[in-house]
Design a protein around this motif. Structure first.
Motif, PDB file in Angstrom:
ATOM      1  N   GLN A 196       0.858  -1.179   0.000  1.00  0.00           N
ATOM      2  CA  GLN A 196       0.000   0.000   0.000  1.00  0.00           C
ATOM      3  C   GLN A 196       0.892   1.225   0.000  1.00  0.00           C
ATOM      4  O   GLN A 196       1.714   1.402   0.903  1.00  0.00           O
ATOM      5  CB  GLN A 196      -0.895  -0.001   1.238  1.00  0.00           C
ATOM      6  N   MET A 197       0.728   2.057  -1.018  1.00  0.00           N
ATOM      7  CA  MET A 197       1.582   3.230  -1.177  1.00  0.00           C
ATOM      8  C   MET A 197       0.721   4.482  -1.065  1.00  0.00           C
ATOM      9  O   MET A 197      -0.181   4.693  -1.888  1.00  0.00           O
ATOM     10  CB  MET A 197       2.286   3.187  -2.532  1.00  0.00           C
ATOM     11  N   ASN A 198       0.991   5.283  -0.068  1.00  0.00           N
ATOM     12  CA  ASN A 198       0.260   6.535   0.161  1.00  0.00           C
ATOM     13  C   ASN A 198       1.204   7.718   0.021  1.00  0.00           C
ATOM     14  O   ASN A 198       2.428   7.570   0.045  1.00  0.00           O
ATOM     15  CB  ASN A 198      -0.362   6.525   1.553  1.00  0.00           C
ATOM     16  N   SER A 199       0.633   8.894  -0.116  1.00  0.00           N
ATOM     17  CA  SER A 199       1.408  10.138  -0.213  1.00  0.00           C
ATOM     18  C   SER A 199       2.512  10.006  -1.258  1.00  0.00           C
ATOM     19  O   SER A 199       3.674  10.349  -1.014  1.00  0.00           O
ATOM     20  CB  SER A 199       2.010  10.502   1.152  1.00  0.00           C
ATOM     21  N   LEU A 200       2.145   9.507  -2.416  1.00  0.00           N
ATOM     22  CA  LEU A 200       3.133   9.247  -3.460  1.00  0.00           C
ATOM     23  C   LEU A 200       3.773  10.534  -3.955  1.00  0.00           C
ATOM     24  O   LEU A 200       3.125  11.588  -4.039  1.00  0.00           O
ATOM     25  CB  LEU A 200       2.493   8.483  -4.606  1.00  0.00           C
ATOM     26  N   LYS A 201       5.041  10.412  -4.321  1.00  0.00           N
ATOM     27  CA  LYS A 201       5.828  11.535  -4.814  1.00  0.00           C
ATOM     28  C   LYS A 201       6.343  11.199  -6.207  1.00  0.00           C
ATOM     29  O   LYS A 201       6.500  10.017  -6.551  1.00  0.00           O
ATOM     30  CB  LYS A 201       7.024  11.769  -3.885  1.00  0.00           C
ATOM     31  N   PRO A 202       6.664  12.212  -7.001  1.00  0.00           N
ATOM     32  CA  PRO A 202       7.222  11.929  -8.334  1.00  0.00           C
ATOM     33  C   PRO A 202       8.468  11.048  -8.276  1.00  0.00           C
ATOM     34  O   PRO A 202       8.677  10.231  -9.179  1.00  0.00           O
ATOM     35  CB  PRO A 202       7.538  13.330  -8.873  1.00  0.00           C
ATOM     36  N   GLU A 203       9.248  11.165  -7.235  1.00  0.00           N
ATOM     37  CA  GLU A 203      10.457  10.346  -7.124  1.00  0.00           C
ATOM     38  C   GLU A 203      10.159   8.884  -6.804  1.00  0.00           C
ATOM     39  O   GLU A 203      11.066   8.049  -6.789  1.00  0.00           O
ATOM     40  CB  GLU A 203      11.412  10.923  -6.069  1.00  0.00           C
ATOM     41  N   ASP A 204       8.897   8.547  -6.560  1.00  0.00           N
ATOM     42  CA  ASP A 204       8.513   7.148  -6.395  1.00  0.00           C
ATOM     43  C   ASP A 204       8.292   6.460  -7.750  1.00  0.00           C
ATOM     44  O   ASP A 204       8.055   5.246  -7.789  1.00  0.00           O
ATOM     45  CB  ASP A 204       7.223   7.037  -5.572  1.00  0.00           C
ATOM     46  N   THR A 205       8.351   7.216  -8.816  1.00  0.00           N
ATOM     47  CA  THR A 205       8.169   6.653 -10.155  1.00  0.00           C
ATOM     48  C   THR A 205       9.254   5.612 -10.444  1.00  0.00           C
ATOM     49  O   THR A 205      10.452   5.907 -10.334  1.00  0.00           O
ATOM     50  CB  THR A 205       8.212   7.754 -11.212  1.00  0.00           C
ATOM     51  N   ALA A 206       8.813   4.406 -10.795  1.00  0.00           N
ATOM     52  CA  ALA A 206       9.747   3.308 -11.025  1.00  0.00           C
ATOM     53  C   ALA A 206       8.956   2.075 -11.450  1.00  0.00           C
ATOM     54  O   ALA A 206       7.728   2.053 -11.361  1.00  0.00           O
ATOM     55  CB  ALA A 206      10.543   3.000  -9.750  1.00  0.00           C
ATOM     56  N   VAL A 207       9.686   1.060 -11.862  1.00  0.00           N
ATOM     57  CA  VAL A 207       9.107  -0.278 -11.998  1.00  0.00           C
ATOM     58  C   VAL A 207       9.266  -0.959 -10.644  1.00  0.00           C
ATOM     59  O   VAL A 207      10.359  -0.987 -10.081  1.00  0.00           O
ATOM     60  CB  VAL A 207       9.794  -1.085 -13.102  1.00  0.00           C
ATOM     61  N   TYR A 208       8.166  -1.489 -10.139  1.00  0.00           N
ATOM     62  CA  TYR A 208       8.154  -2.131  -8.824  1.00  0.00           C
ATOM     63  C   TYR A 208       8.135  -3.647  -8.998  1.00  0.00           C
ATOM     64  O   TYR A 208       7.324  -4.189  -9.766  1.00  0.00           O
ATOM     65  CB  TYR A 208       6.949  -1.663  -8.022  1.00  0.00           C
ATOM     66  N   TYR A 209       9.024  -4.306  -8.263  1.00  0.00           N
ATOM     67  CA  TYR A 209       9.171  -5.750  -8.333  1.00  0.00           C
ATOM     68  C   TYR A 209       8.928  -6.370  -6.964  1.00  0.00           C
ATOM     69  O   TYR A 209       9.380  -5.838  -5.941  1.00  0.00           O
ATOM     70  CB  TYR A 209      10.590  -6.129  -8.756  1.00  0.00           C
ATOM     71  N   CYS A 210       8.250  -7.503  -6.951  1.00  0.00           N
ATOM     72  CA  CYS A 210       8.235  -8.275  -5.716  1.00  0.00           C
ATOM     73  C   CYS A 210       9.232  -9.412  -5.860  1.00  0.00           C
ATOM     74  O   CYS A 210       9.566  -9.840  -6.972  1.00  0.00           O
ATOM     75  CB  CYS A 210       6.842  -8.792  -5.359  1.00  0.00           C
ATOM     76  N   ALA A 211       9.704  -9.875  -4.728  1.00  0.00           N
ATOM     77  CA  ALA A 211      10.739 -10.897  -4.714  1.00  0.00           C
ATOM     78  C   ALA A 211      10.558 -11.792  -3.498  1.00  0.00           C
ATOM     79  O   ALA A 211      10.015 -11.368  -2.476  1.00  0.00           O
ATOM     80  CB  ALA A 211      12.115 -10.232  -4.678  1.00  0.00           C
ATOM     81  N   ALA A 212      11.038 -13.027  -3.638  1.00  0.00           N
ATOM     82  CA  ALA A 212      10.893 -14.024  -2.577  1.00  0.00           C
ATOM     83  C   ALA A 212      12.255 -14.506  -2.114  1.00  0.00           C
ATOM     84  O   ALA A 212      13.141 -14.789  -2.946  1.00  0.00           O
ATOM     85  CB  ALA A 212      10.061 -15.199  -3.076  1.00  0.00           C
ATOM     86  N   ASP A 213      12.401 -14.594  -0.815  1.00  0.00           N
ATOM     87  CA  ASP A 213      13.639 -15.047  -0.172  1.00  0.00           C
ATOM     88  C   ASP A 213      13.284 -16.265   0.666  1.00  0.00           C
ATOM     89  O   ASP A 213      12.615 -16.171   1.686  1.00  0.00           O
ATOM     90  CB  ASP A 213      14.180 -13.911   0.704  1.00  0.00           C
ATOM     91  N   GLY A 214      13.781 -17.424   0.229  1.00  0.00           N
ATOM     92  CA  GLY A 214      13.487 -18.616   1.010  1.00  0.00           C
ATOM     93  C   GLY A 214      13.537 -19.869   0.180  1.00  0.00           C
ATOM     94  O   GLY A 214      14.178 -19.882  -0.877  1.00  0.00           O
ATOM     95  N   THR A 237       5.842  -4.101 -12.243  1.00  0.00           N
ATOM     96  CA  THR A 237       4.691  -3.294 -12.633  1.00  0.00           C
ATOM     97  C   THR A 237       5.080  -1.822 -12.536  1.00  0.00           C
ATOM     98  O   THR A 237       5.734  -1.400 -11.578  1.00  0.00           O
ATOM     99  CB  THR A 237       3.465  -3.616 -11.748  1.00  0.00           C
ATOM    100  N   GLN A 238       4.700  -1.059 -13.552  1.00  0.00           N
ATOM    101  CA  GLN A 238       5.120   0.346 -13.638  1.00  0.00           C
ATOM    102  C   GLN A 238       4.247   1.227 -12.759  1.00  0.00           C
ATOM    103  O   GLN A 238       3.009   1.156 -12.806  1.00  0.00           O
ATOM    104  CB  GLN A 238       5.037   0.837 -15.086  1.00  0.00           C
ATOM    105  N   VAL A 239       4.897   2.071 -11.979  1.00  0.00           N
ATOM    106  CA  VAL A 239       4.219   3.102 -11.196  1.00  0.00           C
ATOM    107  C   VAL A 239       4.751   4.450 -11.647  1.00  0.00           C
ATOM    108  O   VAL A 239       5.975   4.673 -11.625  1.00  0.00           O
ATOM    109  CB  VAL A 239       4.451   2.914  -9.688  1.00  0.00           C
ATOM    110  N   THR A 240       3.863   5.327 -12.064  1.00  0.00           N
ATOM    111  CA  THR A 240       4.249   6.661 -12.502  1.00  0.00           C
ATOM    112  C   THR A 240       3.477   7.690 -11.682  1.00  0.00           C
ATOM    113  O   THR A 240       2.247   7.641 -11.633  1.00  0.00           O
ATOM    114  CB  THR A 240       3.959   6.868 -13.988  1.00  0.00           C
ATOM    115  N   VAL A 241       4.215   8.584 -11.040  1.00  0.00           N
ATOM    116  CA  VAL A 241       3.604   9.622 -10.208  1.00  0.00           C
ATOM    117  C   VAL A 241       3.857  10.962 -10.872  1.00  0.00           C
ATOM    118  O   VAL A 241       5.006  11.368 -11.046  1.00  0.00           O
ATOM    119  CB  VAL A 241       4.176   9.607  -8.783  1.00  0.00           C
ATOM    120  N   SER A 242       2.787  11.637 -11.246  1.00  0.00           N
ATOM    121  CA  SER A 242       2.923  12.933 -11.915  1.00  0.00           C
ATOM    122  C   SER A 242       2.878  14.055 -10.885  1.00  0.00           C
ATOM    123  O   SER A 242       2.210  13.968  -9.862  1.00  0.00           O
ATOM    124  CB  SER A 242       1.795  13.110 -12.927  1.00  0.00           C
ATOM    125  N   SER A 243       3.584  15.125 -11.217  1.00  0.00           N
ATOM    126  CA  SER A 243       3.647  16.269 -10.287  1.00  0.00           C
ATOM    127  C   SER A 243       2.535  17.261 -10.554  1.00  0.00           C
ATOM    128  O   SER A 243       1.833  17.166 -11.538  1.00  0.00           O
ATOM    129  CB  SER A 243       5.000  16.954 -10.401  1.00  0.00           C
TER     130      SER A 243
END
Length: 128
Positions: free
Chosen positions: A82-100, A122-128
């Motif tokens: 859950q991503m709140n108060s998003l900022k333009p610098e949060d713009t990125a491709v987001y990956y989940c990963a498993a350790d185990g 998955t791409q997340v783009t935050v516009s200013s």
């Protein structure tokens, strides 16, 4: 072996919210520590958040602490960000990963090299 598929990315205005999901296949999902990473254009992949296999512990990067919340539902083999108060610098491709898989309590790790299984992102783009 775990296979991971992210969803929920998109375009959002600064200050808005998004909820990412990561669906895992495999019977031992509940035994994996899970993490969310992100990679912006021209930058290295960076750690965002992690959650233990028992959901008893979480760990956040300073850049997202207080704004992002990681959670999981083992019965659905899904981890969320859950991503709140998003900022333009949060713009990125987001990956989940498993350790185990984990069979004892292991400290949550922020290094991408510790995670063996990765989703496609998955791409997340935050516009200013």
């Amino acid at each position: 072996q775990a296979q991971l598929v992210e969803s929920g990315g998109g375009l959002v205005q600064a200050g808005g919210s998004l909820r990412l999901s990561c669906a895992a296949s495999g019977r031992t999902f509940s035994r994996y520590n899970m993490g969310w990473f992100r990679q912006a254009p021209g930058k290295e992949r960076e750690f965002g958040a992690a959650i233990s296999w028992s959901a008893g512990g979480t760990y956040y990067a300073d850049s997202v602490k207080g704004r992002f919340t990681i959670s999981r539902e083992n019965v659905k083999s899904t981890v969320y960000l859950q991503m709140n108060s998003l900022k333009p610098e949060d713009t990125a491709v987001y990956y989940c990963a498993a350790d185990g898989p984990m069979y004892t309590s292991v400290p949550l790790r922020a290094s991408a090299s510790a995670y063996e299984y990765w989703g496609q992102g998955t791409q997340v783009t935050v516009s200013s």
